[in-house]
Motif scaffolding. Sequence first.
Motif, mmCIF file in Angstrom:
data_model
loop_
_atom_site.group_PDB
_atom_site.id
_atom_site.type_symbol
_atom_site.label_atom_id
_atom_site.label_comp_id
_atom_site.label_asym_id
_atom_site.label_seq_id
_atom_site.Cartn_x
_atom_site.Cartn_y
_atom_site.Cartn_z
ATOM 1 N N LEU B 88 0.841 -1.201 0.000
ATOM 2 C CA LEU B 88 0.000 0.000 0.000
ATOM 3 C C LEU B 88 0.875 1.250 0.000
ATOM 4 C CD1 LEU B 88 -3.003 0.669 0.124
ATOM 5 C CD2 LEU B 88 -2.854 0.717 2.597
ATOM 6 N N GLY B 89 1.891 1.222 0.847
ATOM 7 C CA GLY B 89 2.766 2.392 0.985
ATOM 8 C C GLY B 89 3.483 2.691 -0.316
ATOM 9 N N TYR B 90 4.029 1.684 -0.945
ATOM 10 C CA TYR B 90 4.788 1.936 -2.177
ATOM 11 C C TYR B 90 3.865 2.407 -3.296
ATOM 12 C CZ TYR B 90 7.584 1.413 -6.318
ATOM 13 O OH TYR B 90 8.216 1.674 -7.504
ATOM 14 N N PHE B 91 2.809 1.643 -3.536
ATOM 15 C CA PHE B 91 1.974 1.953 -4.710
ATOM 16 C C PHE B 91 1.068 3.164 -4.490
ATOM 17 C CE2 PHE B 91 3.228 -2.340 -5.744
ATOM 18 C CZ PHE B 91 3.560 -2.191 -7.080
ATOM 19 N N LYS B 92 0.643 3.364 -3.260
ATOM 20 C CA LYS B 92 -0.301 4.464 -3.061
ATOM 21 C C LYS B 92 0.398 5.747 -2.609
ATOM 22 C CE LYS B 92 -4.852 5.339 -1.129
ATOM 23 N NZ LYS B 92 -6.075 4.677 -0.684
ATOM 24 N N GLY B 94 4.001 6.194 -2.484
ATOM 25 C CA GLY B 94 5.385 6.367 -2.931
ATOM 26 C C GLY B 94 5.626 7.730 -3.553
ATOM 27 N N GLY B 95 4.798 8.063 -4.542
ATOM 28 C CA GLY B 95 4.948 9.334 -5.251
ATOM 29 C C GLY B 95 4.739 10.508 -4.319
ATOM 30 N N PHE B 96 3.759 10.388 -3.451
ATOM 31 C CA PHE B 96 3.409 11.460 -2.515
ATOM 32 C C PHE B 96 4.580 11.735 -1.556
ATOM 33 C CE2 PHE B 96 1.303 12.414 1.676
ATOM 34 C CZ PHE B 96 0.793 13.664 1.358
ATOM 35 N N LEU B 97 5.162 10.650 -1.027
ATOM 36 C CA LEU B 97 6.271 10.810 -0.093
ATOM 37 C C LEU B 97 7.474 11.436 -0.797
ATOM 38 C CD1 LEU B 97 6.096 7.451 1.896
ATOM 39 C CD2 LEU B 97 5.544 9.741 2.725
ATOM 40 N N GLU B 98 7.708 10.972 -2.010
ATOM 41 C CA GLU B 98 8.860 11.480 -2.754
ATOM 42 C C GLU B 98 8.688 12.980 -3.042
ATOM 43 O OE1 GLU B 98 11.516 9.062 -5.837
ATOM 44 O OE2 GLU B 98 9.629 9.761 -6.664
ATOM 45 N N ASP B 99 7.485 13.362 -3.469
ATOM 46 C CA ASP B 99 7.217 14.774 -3.759
ATOM 47 C C ASP B 99 7.409 15.632 -2.512
ATOM 48 O OD1 ASP B 99 6.640 14.172 -6.300
ATOM 49 O OD2 ASP B 99 4.460 14.297 -6.105
ATOM 50 N N ASN B 100 6.878 15.140 -1.393
ATOM 51 C CA ASN B 100 6.973 15.929 -0.167
ATOM 52 C C ASN B 100 8.410 16.011 0.340
ATOM 53 O OD1 ASN B 100 4.264 16.908 0.990
ATOM 54 N ND2 ASN B 100 3.820 14.904 0.121
ATOM 55 N N ASP B 118 6.739 6.932 -12.425
ATOM 56 C CA ASP B 118 5.298 7.154 -12.479
ATOM 57 C C ASP B 118 4.611 5.913 -11.926
ATOM 58 O OD1 ASP B 118 3.247 8.751 -12.972
ATOM 59 O OD2 ASP B 118 3.288 8.594 -15.170
ATOM 60 N N ILE B 119 4.335 5.920 -10.617
ATOM 61 C CA ILE B 119 3.747 4.724 -10.005
ATOM 62 C C ILE B 119 2.242 4.725 -10.258
ATOM 63 C CG2 ILE B 119 3.441 3.434 -7.860
ATOM 64 C CD1 ILE B 119 5.915 4.979 -6.794
ATOM 65 N N ILE B 120 1.757 3.611 -10.828
ATOM 66 C CA ILE B 120 0.312 3.506 -11.072
ATOM 67 C C ILE B 120 -0.335 2.876 -9.849
ATOM 68 C CG2 ILE B 120 -1.459 2.518 -12.581
ATOM 69 C CD1 ILE B 120 0.736 2.307 -14.735
ATOM 70 N N LEU B 121 -1.463 3.448 -9.441
ATOM 71 C CA LEU B 121 -2.162 2.909 -8.274
ATOM 72 C C LEU B 121 -2.966 1.681 -8.689
ATOM 73 C CD1 LEU B 121 -3.081 3.312 -5.294
ATOM 74 C CD2 LEU B 121 -4.997 4.606 -6.201
ATOM 75 N N LEU B 322 -6.041 9.776 5.266
ATOM 76 C CA LEU B 322 -4.925 9.456 4.368
ATOM 77 C C LEU B 322 -5.197 8.172 3.584
ATOM 78 C CD1 LEU B 322 -2.146 10.569 3.622
ATOM 79 C CD2 LEU B 322 -1.153 9.103 5.365
ATOM 80 N N TRP B 323 -5.937 7.254 4.183
ATOM 81 C CA TRP B 323 -6.286 6.007 3.491
ATOM 82 C C TRP B 323 -7.021 6.327 2.182
ATOM 83 C CZ3 TRP B 323 -11.009 4.123 1.889
ATOM 84 C CH2 TRP B 323 -11.044 2.785 1.488
ATOM 85 N N HIS B 324 -7.805 7.417 2.191
ATOM 86 C CA HIS B 324 -8.586 7.747 0.998
ATOM 87 C C HIS B 324 -7.723 8.201 -0.173
ATOM 88 C CE1 HIS B 324 -11.947 7.561 3.782
ATOM 89 N NE2 HIS B 324 -12.709 7.394 2.723
ATOM 90 N N GLY B 325 -6.565 8.724 0.096
ATOM 91 C CA GLY B 325 -5.733 9.147 -1.025
ATOM 92 C C GLY B 325 -4.472 9.821 -0.548
ATOM 93 N N ALA B 326 -3.445 9.784 -1.421
ATOM 94 C CA ALA B 326 -2.166 10.365 -1.062
ATOM 95 C C ALA B 326 -2.191 11.856 -1.347
ATOM 96 C CB ALA B 326 -1.064 9.673 -1.860
ATOM 97 N N SER B 327 -2.819 12.601 -0.458
ATOM 98 C CA SER B 327 -2.885 14.052 -0.658
ATOM 99 C C SER B 327 -3.113 14.704 0.701
ATOM 100 C CB SER B 327 -4.031 14.359 -1.626
ATOM 101 O OG SER B 327 -4.720 15.513 -1.249
ATOM 102 N N TRP B 328 -2.553 15.890 0.855
ATOM 103 C CA TRP B 328 -2.751 16.613 2.125
ATOM 104 C C TRP B 328 -4.206 16.981 2.325
ATOM 105 C CZ3 TRP B 328 0.529 15.963 5.709
ATOM 106 C CH2 TRP B 328 1.876 15.775 5.408
#
Lengths: 336, 471
Positions: B88-92, B94-100, B118-121, B322-328
């Motif tokens: 879950l962490g990698y696919f959902k 991963g991109g969010f953590l890297e951006d932040n 470009d990680i696909i969910l 956060l479970w709903h999506g990788a966004s603040w």
Amino acid sequence: MTSFTSNSDPSEPRWGYVWAATILLVGIVVGSWELLVRDAGLGPAYVDNKTLWADTRHQLNKHGQEAIVLLGASRMQRAVDVNTMIDRFDRPVFQLSVEGSSYLPVLENLAVDPRISGTVVVSIAPAFTFNRLLTQLDNGGQAKYIAHYDTQSYARQLEQRLTLFLQGRLAFRAPRAKPAIVIPELLNTGTLPGLDPNTVFRDRTVHVNHDLMPGDQSDEGLAAHYVRNAEPYTRSEFEPFVHYIATIVGMLQQKGVDVYFTRLPSAGAVLALESDYFPREQFWDVLEKNVDATFVHYADYPELEGFLSADGSHIDSARSVEFTAVFSDVLSLNQR
Amino acid sequence: MAFNSLIFLLFFAGVLAVHALPLRWQARKANLLLASYVFYAAWNPPFLVLLWISTLTDWFAARRIRISSGRKRKLYLLLSILVNLGLLGYFKYGGFLEDNFSQLMAWLGVDYQVSGSDIILPLGISFYTFQSMSYSIDVYRDRIKPADSILDFALYVSFFPQLVAGPILRAGYFMQQLVEAHRRRADDFGWGIALIVVGLFEKVVLADGLLAPVVEKVYTLSADTTGIDAWVGTLAFSGQIFFDFNGYSVIAVGLAKCLGFQVPWNFLSPYASVGFSDFWRRWHVTLSAWLRDYLYISLGGNRLGQMRTYANLAMTMLLGGLWHGASWLFVLWGAAHGMLLIIERLSKHLLGGIAFFQGPATKVMLGLLTFVLVTLTWVLFRAPDLDSAARLYAVMLMPSGGINVADLRDVIVVSSVIAALLGTHWFMRNREFGSAMKRLPWPTIAFILAAMLIAILLSAGEERDFIYFEF
């Protein structure tokens, strides 16, 4: 509090009766609606949307070197009758033009797709090629179509085929036959909605009935629209653009693709503005000089003139078959 | 292969046909498992591997937990949690953590370039990892025994009616239904198909046909809109997300019912909630129960004093957001709900004994207040970015001039649908949908179902995915 799990209830309705009655009611109402809208002249109609476009794009992948691909905006889509062109060249033809948008994203997409190796004919409408306000005007039009196509799973493609199959056979699925349109129209005017001015065919040929078009469809009306949305590239901006087109064309040619650029006819106030904003020698001629492709400008072929509708920008649908035949001959003449 | 597609109808007809054959129970379950994998692979075949990883990890971990003791038990539980949350962490995220991280580095003056991968969910990963992981936790807590059959366990993880967007099943609840062959009942089939029609009506006609176009008008506008439009768009979204997700869940219950299985309801008239704890007992019931049982209680629940209870509530809702999506924005949405739950708890503590708050009129008022506040939180859920959310809040709370995008028809449609929705939820507040519907005379049921089917068939709108597929 309501129970967490649902379902079990001792007094079940008589489901056999329920479903028999439901199916009968649905059959009567939907069947009557189908007859009603057909009677009003609203037959089955394809919708010129991403679904139809993506399906055409998928079909293209199967035809390799044989395929002729048409790119551009509404001028190209309304000018060419796909069936006529197929007859003329005896090759499959794919209409990928999208109204009100730049062809560039699709041209890029074809350039990187190894399955594409036929002929690409690009219509250059000055406002969709030489215009620095293009991104604002276009709003990523064809890029959205590409994104839709690119993300389609095999199941989604199958769904698309099924949807189109039904669209072509059932009048009640036509946009103008939706109760949300029919009922208010019936209440307001006592009649069913008028015919759609655009007839879209399965091959994405579009025929327009100008008498039914709402708004100002004169050449002055379109010209006014032009003035609001056009601003020519400066020389320094145009140079890299030309270089970019040349690069994409180079990529296509490396795969064996024949690339044609064509300027379809315009007239009246629209032509006057196009000539004023985007003089041929500053734009078309520069592109022709710097890009290694075949260029066909209507002004060099008098036989391409005289087919326009009253808007001065699009071929009259009543004459698109005739125009396509002439246009195909002109393209053949220029074959490399 | 979404439930609202023609291809799914054909697929389901095929699955049902095989399921109805006089085959051994094992063979019928194998048919369902194969169908579930085909259903999942229809989106992106390679992601089947992730589903298998999750399945095999928990199958193995639970069996080892059962026969181990002491630290070893914990290690096997940890394995299950790490693998599932790792996927879950990698696919959902991963991109969010890297951006932040990259933004943080930029803020600290360090030039850190993101990898640009470009990680696909993978579809449904948030649902099936939670479902699979809960099995190992339940075995660890001695609530259930490990499954004897890997076929049963694999089917529990991947059962296609609820695989991609819930309802999230519990192993104890579902796997007992796999033990013995079901008796075929025509009533189950009749009721199952009725539920599918109801769910499709909610999705195709109400969510996509009537409400989504209004929501899009308001939420895709890059400039300021008017206060009225912001309210109309947000109320429309309140309705859209309910009809979209409840529609999906009702179809899931109906599909399972046609196959002879029970799947829990996910929504229990949530817009008739009085207070936020009530809302979370009625909205996305299986997720809130999951978060309560496996997160809130694990954090200590309300057993460790007042302050710790508030902290646990806040943490659970933040993670739920956060479970709903990788966004603040989702984190803020969760935080807002956590704060509302804490305020409610405090208020109950201070005012709970006052008779005024027990009266029926007050209950309705508090219910409406709950709905309005929940609606306000949906702005964070739907807005494309924080700026847009702030702009919408500004015009909703302090109306000012802006671009008018919603016309009178939109206002009428949205207010009628929302009024009908609230009315229905209050009427159904303490009733169960199934028994309420089945009490009607059969011609009335037939008339309702026919009206819904006609509306579905005649509303040839643009095909839209279910909102919760993004999660």
